[in-house]
Design a protein around this motif. Structure first.
Motif, PDB file in Angstrom:
ATOM      1  N   ARG A  34       0.819  -1.231   0.000  1.00 12.62           N
ATOM      2  CA  ARG A  34       0.000   0.000   0.000  1.00 12.62           C
ATOM      3  C   ARG A  34       0.850   1.278   0.000  1.00 12.62           C
ATOM      4  N   GLN A  35       2.010   1.218   0.723  1.00 12.46           N
ATOM      5  CA  GLN A  35       2.876   2.415   0.743  1.00 12.46           C
ATOM      6  C   GLN A  35       3.413   2.699  -0.652  1.00 12.46           C
ATOM      7  N   MET A  36       3.782   1.617  -1.327  1.00 15.05           N
ATOM      8  CA  MET A  36       4.303   1.786  -2.692  1.00 15.05           C
ATOM      9  C   MET A  36       3.215   2.374  -3.592  1.00 15.05           C
ATOM     10  N   TRP A  37       1.978   1.883  -3.419  1.00 15.71           N
ATOM     11  CA  TRP A  37       0.876   2.400  -4.229  1.00 15.71           C
ATOM     12  C   TRP A  37       0.625   3.885  -3.946  1.00 15.71           C
ATOM     13  N   LEU A  38       0.644   4.221  -2.636  1.00 14.99           N
ATOM     14  CA  LEU A  38       0.321   5.604  -2.258  1.00 14.99           C
ATOM     15  C   LEU A  38       1.485   6.565  -2.488  1.00 14.99           C
ATOM     16  N   ASN A  39       2.661   6.037  -2.728  1.00 14.31           N
ATOM     17  CA  ASN A  39       3.826   6.890  -2.944  1.00 14.31           C
ATOM     18  C   ASN A  39       3.564   7.855  -4.105  1.00 14.31           C
ATOM     19  N   PRO A  40       3.872   9.158  -3.899  1.00 14.57           N
ATOM     20  CA  PRO A  40       3.599  10.140  -4.964  1.00 14.57           C
ATOM     21  C   PRO A  40       4.235   9.759  -6.305  1.00 14.57           C
ATOM     22  N   ALA A  41       5.381   9.066  -6.253  1.00 12.58           N
ATOM     23  CA  ALA A  41       6.029   8.677  -7.515  1.00 12.58           C
ATOM     24  C   ALA A  41       5.116   7.739  -8.300  1.00 12.58           C
ATOM     25  N   THR A  42       4.565   6.743  -7.588  1.00 14.71           N
ATOM     26  CA  THR A  42       3.660   5.797  -8.269  1.00 14.71           C
ATOM     27  C   THR A  42       2.410   6.526  -8.748  1.00 14.71           C
ATOM     28  N   GLN A  43       1.851   7.376  -7.891  1.00 16.27           N
ATOM     29  CA  GLN A  43       0.622   8.095  -8.253  1.00 16.27           C
ATOM     30  C   GLN A  43       0.848   8.991  -9.475  1.00 16.27           C
ATOM     31  N   GLU A  44       2.046   9.594  -9.530  1.00 14.65           N
ATOM     32  CA  GLU A  44       2.376  10.432 -10.690  1.00 14.65           C
ATOM     33  C   GLU A  44       2.435   9.596 -11.966  1.00 14.65           C
ATOM     34  N   ASN A  45       3.076   8.421 -11.849  1.00 20.32           N
ATOM     35  CA  ASN A  45       3.165   7.537 -13.017  1.00 20.32           C
ATOM     36  C   ASN A  45       1.780   7.085 -13.474  1.00 20.32           C
ATOM     37  N   ILE A  46       0.921   6.783 -12.496  1.00 18.92           N
ATOM     38  CA  ILE A  46      -0.441   6.342 -12.826  1.00 18.92           C
ATOM     39  C   ILE A  46      -1.191   7.476 -13.546  1.00 18.92           C
ATOM     40  N   SER A  47      -1.061   8.698 -13.033  1.00 25.27           N
ATOM     41  CA  SER A  47      -1.762   9.828 -13.670  1.00 25.27           C
ATOM     42  C   SER A  47      -1.284  10.004 -15.109  1.00 25.27           C
ATOM     43  N   ARG A  48       0.017   9.855 -15.289  1.00 23.28           N
ATOM     44  CA  ARG A  48       0.577   9.966 -16.643  1.00 23.28           C
ATOM     45  C   ARG A  48      -0.038   8.931 -17.578  1.00 23.28           C
ATOM     46  N   LEU A  49      -0.112   7.691 -17.074  1.00 27.10           N
ATOM     47  CA  LEU A  49      -0.643   6.608 -17.909  1.00 27.10           C
ATOM     48  C   LEU A  49      -2.114   6.840 -18.219  1.00 27.10           C
ATOM     49  N   GLN A  50      -2.855   7.321 -17.222  1.00 29.33           N
ATOM     50  CA  GLN A  50      -4.283   7.569 -17.470  1.00 29.33           C
ATOM     51  C   GLN A  50      -4.466   8.685 -18.487  1.00 29.33           C
ATOM     52  N   ALA A  51      -3.567   9.673 -18.426  1.00 30.30           N
ATOM     53  CA  ALA A  51      -3.646  10.763 -19.407  1.00 30.30           C
ATOM     54  C   ALA A  51      -3.395  10.230 -20.812  1.00 30.30           C
ATOM     55  N   ARG A  52      -2.684   9.094 -20.891  1.00 33.99           N
ATOM     56  CA  ARG A  52      -2.428   8.479 -22.203  1.00 33.99           C
ATOM     57  C   ARG A  52      -3.474   7.405 -22.517  1.00 33.99           C
ATOM     58  N   LYS A  53      -4.586   7.458 -21.821  1.00 35.81           N
ATOM     59  CA  LYS A  53      -5.735   6.571 -22.084  1.00 35.81           C
ATOM     60  C   LYS A  53      -5.518   5.118 -21.667  1.00 35.81           C
ATOM     61  N   THR A  54      -4.568   4.887 -20.773  1.00 36.09           N
ATOM     62  CA  THR A  54      -4.438   3.538 -20.212  1.00 36.09           C
ATOM     63  C   THR A  54      -5.569   3.357 -19.206  1.00 36.09           C
ATOM     64  N   THR A  55      -6.232   2.197 -19.263  1.00 34.60           N
ATOM     65  CA  THR A  55      -7.322   1.947 -18.313  1.00 34.60           C
ATOM     66  C   THR A  55      -6.758   1.305 -17.054  1.00 34.60           C
ATOM     67  N   LEU A  56      -7.140   1.845 -15.927  1.00 36.83           N
ATOM     68  CA  LEU A  56      -6.668   1.347 -14.645  1.00 36.83           C
ATOM     69  C   LEU A  56      -7.713   0.403 -14.062  1.00 36.83           C
TER      70      LEU A  56
END
Ligand code: C5P
Length: 413
Positions: free
Chosen positions: A139-161
């Protein structure tokens, strides 16, 4: 007639029948759930090919995934044997969906940065297919801002989470970061197909020439290669439709995942079309049906005895007109190959044959027939659009978009 979707799958997940899922597995303890996911996807009628990162193979063996997917598992980017069988670009093109489950924090970071340093990350860059990722991590890894930033980037590129879920974790903590359950992932993948433009729609396409026999060795025919019709059938399939292709004799490979009915003469084509067309929503008549056939076909090869001979011909049935004249016809699209007065002839046919749309092309002088390229003037009641010269595959996709748009508009009326 049995369409692929009629065979076994009648529930809401019909959208996975015949679909190609490239399942990427990255290194994480949740990788064991990918075995179940593979099995469930196949249960729903999907074809699954598995790609594993080296770390994933530490958690679950490629052999298990090979047995469950029924296909060789790919692990190396630079594996000559694997490349010879199905190279990474081919795999990227093959997939209808790329699903990474579980997706580790490390893999998400590499994806977010566009790295291509192993087979799976390379595939994710090389594919046109929609990408779905199901994260799984502490959970810490998931909540880490680095991971969250990467996820936001991917979603902006239309990756489905997909997920993650929250709950007890393998590391003993509780919180967000659990891989979704295999069933939930399957549901989400199925749902992603339901948004395809022609999901749940049935399209019948005719293609190629017909042959009208004079005697057992000679026939009347035309120069149609069938390429345009085959490309249209593929474009419909790629838009999510169940497709049946009624094909005259051509030198083309039968397209994957499309039911092909082979016919020879205009009368056989008519029989095949009329037997099933009532089950279809859209009928696209791309075949170059012979307009005439011999009144009589000689039982034996005709001897050349006289200086000349006359063939007595009669009209073949107009299949397209018969379809558009049905009491509840499908959305009906015709083709018109013309050597002169393209627009006038096409509009006339649109009206006379009671069509919803007609795609007209100039033929002769090296264009149209036997060519990889074509251009189309498309007409419908009250509108038209010119599709400029392009490879037939591309043109077929553009034509399909016009058909979908008009088909939906007509449905709404
Ligand atoms: O009248 P014409 O042959 O030019 O019309 C072309 C269109 O009609 C094409 O869509 C072709 O597939 C269809 N057609 C047919 N049956 C015929 C002749 C043409 O379905 N006998």
């Amino acid at each position: 007639m049995i369409l692929p979707c009629d065979i076994r799958y009648t529930d809401s997940m019909q959208s996975l029948v015949n679909k190609r899922i490239l399942l990427g597995i990255t290194g994480g303890v949740a990788a064991y759930k990918s075995a179940e996911l593979t099995r469930r996807l196949r249960d729903q009628g999907a074809t699954v090919r598995v790609v594993m990162t080296p770390a994933a193979t530490e958690f679950i063996t490629p052999l298990t995934l090979q047995a469950l997917s029924g296909n060789p598992v790919h692990t190396e980017l630079l594996d000559h044997n694997a490349e010879a069988a199905m190279g990474h670009i081919e795999l990227a093109r093959w997939a209808d969906r790329v699903v990474v489950a579980p997706a580790s924090a490390n893999f998400i970071a590499r994806l977010g940065n566009g790295l291509a340093d192993d087979l799976l990350s390379t595939l994710c860059l090389a594919t046109n297919a929609p990408l779905l990722i199901a994260p799984a991590m502490n959970r810490q890894m998931w909540l880490n801002p680095a991971t969250q930033e990467n996820i936001s980037r991917l979603q902006a590129r239309k990756t489905t989470l997909l997920g993650p879920a929250a709950g007890d974790q393998a590391c003993g903590e509780t919180g967000p970061g659990r891989l979704l359950e295999p069933d939930e992932i399957v549901q989400a993948i199925a749902a992603s197909f339901k948004t395809d433009q022609l999901a749940g729609t049935r399209v019948m396409v005719t293609a190629g020439p017909t042959r009208e026999f004079i005697d057992p060795v000679r026939y009347l025919s035309n120069r149609s290669s069938g390429r345009m019709g085959y490309a249209v059938a593929r474009a419909a399939m790629e838009s999510g439709a169940d497709v049946m292709l009624v094909s005259g004799p051509v030198a083309l490979e039968p397209p994957d995942r499309i039911q092909v009915v082979e016919v020879v003469s205009a009368r056989q084509m008519r029989e095949a079309v009329l037997a099933d067309v009532s089950l279809f929503d859209i009928f696209i008549s791309a075949a170059a049906v012979a307009d005439y056939r011999c009144v009589e076909t000689a039982g034996q090869k005709i001897k050349k005895e006289d200086a000349g001979m006359a063939l007595q011909l009669k009209k073949t049935p107009d299949i397209l007109f018969e379809v558009s004249s049905l009491s509840s016809p499908p959305f009906t699209v015709g083709f018109a190959a013309e050597t002169e007065s393209l627009a006038a002839n096409a509009k006339q046919k649109l009206m006379n044959k009671k069509l919803d749309m007609i795609a007209a092309n100039q033929v002769g002088d090296g264009v149209g027939f036997d060519s990889e390229f074509n251009a189309l003037d498309v007409y419908w009641p009250g509108g038209s659009q010119f599709l400029e010269t392009a490879p037939k595959e591309k043109l077929a996709r553009q034509l399909m978009e016009l058909i979908v748009k008009r088909y939906r508009e007509k449905e709404e009326v």
